[in-house]
Structure formats: structure tokens, C-alpha cells
Write a protein that holds these residues in place. Structure first.
Motif, PDB file in Angstrom:
ATOM      1  N   ARG A 125      -5.430  -2.300  -0.715  1.00 45.82           N
ATOM      2  CA  ARG A 125      -4.139  -1.643  -0.962  1.00 45.82           C
ATOM      3  C   ARG A 125      -4.310  -0.137  -1.149  1.00 45.82           C
ATOM      4  NH1 ARG A 125      -2.649  -4.556  -4.841  1.00 45.82           N
ATOM      5  NH2 ARG A 125      -3.127  -3.177  -6.611  1.00 45.82           N
ATOM      6  N   TRP A 126      -5.386   0.274  -1.844  1.00 52.76           N
ATOM      7  CA  TRP A 126      -5.638   1.702  -2.081  1.00 52.76           C
ATOM      8  C   TRP A 126      -5.881   2.421  -0.754  1.00 52.76           C
ATOM      9  CZ3 TRP A 126      -9.589   5.176  -1.196  1.00 52.76           C
ATOM     10  CH2 TRP A 126      -9.524   6.375  -1.914  1.00 52.76           C
ATOM     11  N   GLN A 176       3.995   2.281   1.360  1.00 52.16           N
ATOM     12  CA  GLN A 176       3.681   1.355   0.278  1.00 52.16           C
ATOM     13  C   GLN A 176       3.029   0.099   0.853  1.00 52.16           C
ATOM     14  OE1 GLN A 176       4.196   2.203  -3.045  1.00 52.16           O
ATOM     15  NE2 GLN A 176       4.605   4.157  -2.015  1.00 52.16           N
ATOM     16  N   SER A 177       1.796  -0.134   0.456  1.00 55.95           N
ATOM     17  CA  SER A 177       1.059  -1.274   0.992  1.00 55.95           C
ATOM     18  C   SER A 177       1.426  -2.553   0.257  1.00 55.95           C
ATOM     19  CB  SER A 177      -0.444  -1.014   0.873  1.00 55.95           C
ATOM     20  OG  SER A 177      -1.173  -2.116   1.338  1.00 55.95           O
ATOM     21  N   ASP A 178       1.514  -3.668   0.992  1.00 54.34           N
ATOM     22  CA  ASP A 178       1.855  -4.968   0.415  1.00 54.34           C
ATOM     23  C   ASP A 178       0.632  -5.853   0.175  1.00 54.34           C
ATOM     24  OD1 ASP A 178       4.580  -4.355   0.488  1.00 54.34           O
ATOM     25  OD2 ASP A 178       4.756  -5.033   2.569  1.00 54.34           O
ATOM     26  N   THR A 182       1.055 -10.730  12.680  1.00 57.20           N
ATOM     27  CA  THR A 182       2.412 -11.269  12.809  1.00 57.20           C
ATOM     28  C   THR A 182       3.036 -10.963  14.162  1.00 57.20           C
ATOM     29  OG1 THR A 182       3.340  -9.237  11.828  1.00 57.20           O
ATOM     30  CG2 THR A 182       2.788 -11.048  10.328  1.00 57.20           C
ATOM     31  N   PHE A 183       2.313 -10.298  15.048  1.00 57.13           N
ATOM     32  CA  PHE A 183       2.857  -9.929  16.353  1.00 57.13           C
ATOM     33  C   PHE A 183       3.354 -11.177  17.092  1.00 57.13           C
ATOM     34  CE2 PHE A 183       2.381  -8.963  20.926  1.00 57.13           C
ATOM     35  CZ  PHE A 183       3.216  -7.871  21.002  1.00 57.13           C
ATOM     36  N   PRO A 184       4.650 -11.212  17.470  1.00 59.35           N
ATOM     37  CA  PRO A 184       5.193 -12.422  18.121  1.00 59.35           C
ATOM     38  C   PRO A 184       4.704 -12.549  19.566  1.00 59.35           C
ATOM     39  CG  PRO A 184       6.874 -10.710  17.988  1.00 59.35           C
ATOM     40  CD  PRO A 184       5.673 -10.177  17.265  1.00 59.35           C
ATOM     41  N   VAL A 216      -4.243   1.388   8.133  1.00 68.59           N
ATOM     42  CA  VAL A 216      -4.878   0.670   9.245  1.00 68.59           C
ATOM     43  C   VAL A 216      -4.716  -0.841   9.095  1.00 68.59           C
ATOM     44  CG1 VAL A 216      -6.535   2.455   9.856  1.00 68.59           C
ATOM     45  CG2 VAL A 216      -7.090   0.835   8.046  1.00 68.59           C
ATOM     46  N   PHE A 217      -4.749  -1.334   7.848  1.00 67.65           N
ATOM     47  CA  PHE A 217      -4.617  -2.774   7.635  1.00 67.65           C
ATOM     48  C   PHE A 217      -3.197  -3.248   7.943  1.00 67.65           C
ATOM     49  CE2 PHE A 217      -8.149  -1.502   4.860  1.00 67.65           C
ATOM     50  CZ  PHE A 217      -9.127  -2.369   5.307  1.00 67.65           C
ATOM     51  N   THR A 218      -2.207  -2.422   7.604  1.00 70.21           N
ATOM     52  CA  THR A 218      -0.823  -2.751   7.950  1.00 70.21           C
ATOM     53  C   THR A 218      -0.640  -2.775   9.457  1.00 70.21           C
ATOM     54  OG1 THR A 218       0.054  -1.818   5.899  1.00 70.21           O
ATOM     55  CG2 THR A 218       1.568  -1.983   7.748  1.00 70.21           C
TER      56      THR A 218
END
Length: 423
Positions: free
Chosen positions: A16-17, A7-9, A34-36, A24-26
Motif C-alpha cells: 500500500r505504501w 489512494q491504494s486499496d 480484473t481486466f474483463p 504499479v500494483f493498481t
């Protein structure tokens, strides 16, 4: 409506589709958004991104150049001249590609130096380091084969000298040389296979770079302090903090790159390579490209051919076992008051080898090369293992956040975690 496993956010309906069917976008958001990452990176950490950009530039320009290049000994030199004179912006493509190789090695040498200075090869990043050395070897092979393609005097004789080195290998050496040549001399079959491999190997490098980045994202990045993050207060999301910092480094990099391409395009090349290859005329002084010179100096420092070849390849092979040669539990040279000076001396020594590699193998140049070669191996095989056991490193900070929030100044004795919690 069927619901997929992912489920894409993302709010954009198109993104999103796509992302719900191929995330790939996630993945990009997780790995590069967001990689720390440690909050204390300096500009030495730009060079990994610069190397990736440089690789893409080399592949793009190489693909366009190959459309106009002819891999035949009778036409190769003329096809390069045609690219320079007749192809629209061909001179720019060739100068970007030619100087891009030098820029690539400059970036990678600084990247390697950063790894040595901050101990990025130590646990748990041994595989990451080994993959980096594999990339370096593939770069050297690709660059060597690319240097042969213009089929100038230095191209031809450089290929002849370097490929002949394999004849020093007992029993199978001569067979390897014949296999490399595709015959009994450097000729058209040699040029054809070098062109094919020169085109192929950059894509192999892309594959190894993918593994290199994957290993980095598993173990996490090292940092100038050489200590692991203790919690969220020690890290920042990669975007926007380090994407902006990398962008600044990229602008500076392009300024230097543009200066080299537009104002000194042949400065790092050899003038003999603008003479068509002639097997009957040997150049007065055969030298490889500047980024091979340290290893060429090591090769010539030994009077025995097999010994020279063994030391030359050993100078790179030793990097594979470096994580186990350095026995110190401290990563960063900032906290190793003795070892850092030996590493600085090793860096100067490497520059001396580069200088000597460009000189004739005679007189005091040979003596200097032998002393420099001795220290090169002495540092890795003797000095590092001994210092790991004998040296008393300085006290490490309690966390990454503490010296960062104190402006990088000295850490007071007994500094508690309370200020870190406020961060």
C-alpha cells in the motif's frame, strides 16, 4: 499526514505504501487481474503470453552470452566454441538462445495464424495488428543478425547473399549495401554493427510489445466467435481464469522447448555453420534459417533480382493492409464456410513455400515455388476481397455466453436473452 492523489486499496502495508506513491500494483491489478476478457478463449490465446515469455528468455540468455562473445572476425567463431566448452553451463545458454529463436518463431507463426483464422486484424483492432506485424519484422531483423554472429560458413555466406539483395534497389542500392557492410565486403565492421544491432533490437521489440499490449487493452481481445461482448455475462476476469490457462500452456511449451534443447539442439540448424567462415569457399547450397525459408522461396521464384526482392518484401508488407483487404463483416472463419477452406489452403501453401525454400533453385522446385507464390498473393489481393462480397456467412450467436453455457452446441432458432440473464 499528507494524502496523495492516489489512494491504494491493498491491505499489505508495504504494498500500500509503494502503491500510493507509484501505483504499479493498481495498474497490474487492473490490466491483468480484473481486466474483463471473453469467457470463450481457447488455447490458441496462449500464444501471445508464450511469445512474451520467449522474448524474456532470449533477452536474458543473450545478455549472458554477450559477456563471453567477441565481435571480431578473427575471434568470433573461437569465442562461441569457448562458450560451448569452457564457460560454466555455456552450452546450455547457447542452446537455449539458439533454439529459443526457433521456438519464438513457431509461437509467433501460430499466433499470426490464430489472428488470420479468427479475424483479429479487423476493426477496431487494425493498429493492434499493424504493431504485431512491426514486431514480426523486428524479430526477423534480430534473428538474421544473430545468425551472423557465430561467423560460421552459413553465417558469412548468408549475410553476403541477403545484404547483397539491397543492391537490386535502383540508384541507391549499392550505397545501402556498402552502408550495411561498413566497407566493401562482409568483414569485421559488418560483424560489429550486426552484433550491436542484435543486442539493441530486442529492447526495441519490448517497447513495441508494450504498445501492442496497450492497444489490446484499449480495444479488448477478440474471441473464437469473433463477436463483441454484450455485457458482464460474456466476460471473465483475467485472473485467475486465464492466468491458470496460460500456465498450462506454458508447461507444455517448456516440455517441447526442453526436448529441443536437450535431445535435438542442432536439429533446426545447419551443419555448415560449425565450419569457420571462409570467404574463398562457397557452400554448395546457401540457405537461411528455417523460419525465413517461405520468403526465401518467394525471392527465388522470380528470375529478376529486383522483382524477387520486391515480392519478398511485399509478402510481408501485404500484412499491413490486410484489415482493409478482407471486406467481410464477419471476423471468425467458423462462420465463413467458403473462406475458411481458402485459408486452410493458404496455410498448406505456406508450408510448401517453407519446404521449397530449403531446396535448390532448379527444376520442378522453381515451378512449385512460382505456383505457391502466386497463390500467396492471390489469396490476399483477390480471393479475400471477393469472398467478402460474395460469400454468405452463417448466422452469428446472439452473445458469447449463450453457446458457452450450452456446451458449444448449436444455438436453437429464436433463442432469447433470458438464459443469458440467468448466467
Amino acid at each position: 499526514m499528507a494524502i496523495g492523489l492516489h489512494q491504494s486499496d491493498f491491505k499489505n502495508p508495504v504494498v500500500r505504501w509503494i502503491d500510493s506513491r507509484l501505483p504499479v500494483f493498481t495498474m497490474m491489478q487492473k490490466e491483468y487481474g480484473t481486466f474483463p476478457t471473453p469467457r470463450n478463449f481457447n488455447y490458441f490465446w496462449n500464444f501471445g503470453a508464450l511469445a512474451m515469455v520467449n522474448l524474456l528468455i532470449m533477452i536474458a540468455t543473450g545478455v549472458f552470452l554477450s559477456m563471453h562473445y567477441t565481435a571480431h572476425t578473427a575471434y568470433a567463431f573461437d569465442s562461441v566454441e569457448r562458450i560451448m566448452r569452457d564457460v560454466n553451463f555455456g552450452w546450455l545458454l547457447r542452446y537455449v538462445h539458439m533454439n529459443g529463436a526457433s521456438m519464438f518463431f513457431i509461437v509467433v507463426y501460430i499466433h499470426i495464424w490464430r489472428g488470420l483464422w479468427y479475424g483479429s486484424y479487423k476493426a477496431p483492432r487494425e493498429i493492434l495488428w499493424i504493431l504485431g506485424v512491426v514486431i514480426f519484422l523486428l524479430m526477423m531483423a534480430t534473428a538474421f543478425m544473430g545468425y551472423v554472429l557465430p561467423w560460421g560458413q552459413m553465417s558469412f555466406w548468408g549475410a553476403t547473399v541477403i545484404t547483397n539483395l539491397f543492391s537490386a534497389i535502383p540508384v541507391v542500392g549499392n550505397d545501402i549495401v556498402v552502408w550495411l557492410w561498413g566497407g566493401f565486403s562482409v568483414d569485421n565492421p559488418t560483424l560489429n554493427r550486426f552484433f550491436s544491432l542484435h543486442y539493441l533490437l530486442p529492447f526495441v521489440i519490448v517497447g513495441v510489445v508494450f504498445l501492442h499490449v496497450a492497444a489490446l487493452h484499449i480495444t479488448g481481445s477478440n474471441n473464437p466467435l469473433g463477436i463483441d461482448p454484450k455485457g458482464p455475462q460474456d466476460t471473465l476476469p483475467f485472473h485467475p481464469y486465464y492466468t491458470i490457462k496460460d500456465s498450462v500452456g506454458l508447461i507444455v511449451y517448456f516440455i517441447f522447448f526442453a526436448f529441443l534443447v536437450f535431445f535435438a539442439p542442432n536439429y533446426l540448424g545447419h551443419p555448415d555453420n560449425y565450419i569457420p567462415a571462409n570467404p574463398l569457399v562457397t557452400p554448395a547450397h546457401i540457405v537461411p534459417e528455417w523460419y525465413f525459408l517461405p520468403f526465401y522461396a518467394i525471392l527465388r521464384a522470380v528470375p529478376d533480382k529486383l522483382g524477387g526482392v520486391a515480392l519478398m518484401f511485399g509478402s510481408i508488407a501485404i500484412l499491413f493492409i490486410l484489415p482493409w483487404l478482407d471486406t467481410s463483416p464477419v471476423r471468425s472463419m467458423r462462420f465463413r464456410p467458403v473462406a475458411k477452406w481458402f485459408l486452410v489452403l493458404w496455410g498448406i501453401n505456406f508450408c510448401i513455400l517453407t519446404w521449397v525454400g530449403a531446396k535448390p533453385a532448379e527444376g520442378h522446385y522453381v515451378t512449385i515455388a512460382r505456383w505457391a507464390t502466386t497463390y500467396y498473393f492471390l489469396y490476399f489481393l483477390v480471393i479475400l476481397p471477393l469472398l467478402g462480397r460474395l460469400e454468405r456467412p452463417l448466422k452469428l450467436p446472439e452473445s458469447i455466453a449463450l453457446p458457452v453455457l450450452r456446451g458449444g452446441g448449436p444455438i436453437p432458432a429464436g433463442a432469447a436473452a433470458k438464459p443469458m440473464e440467468k448466467a
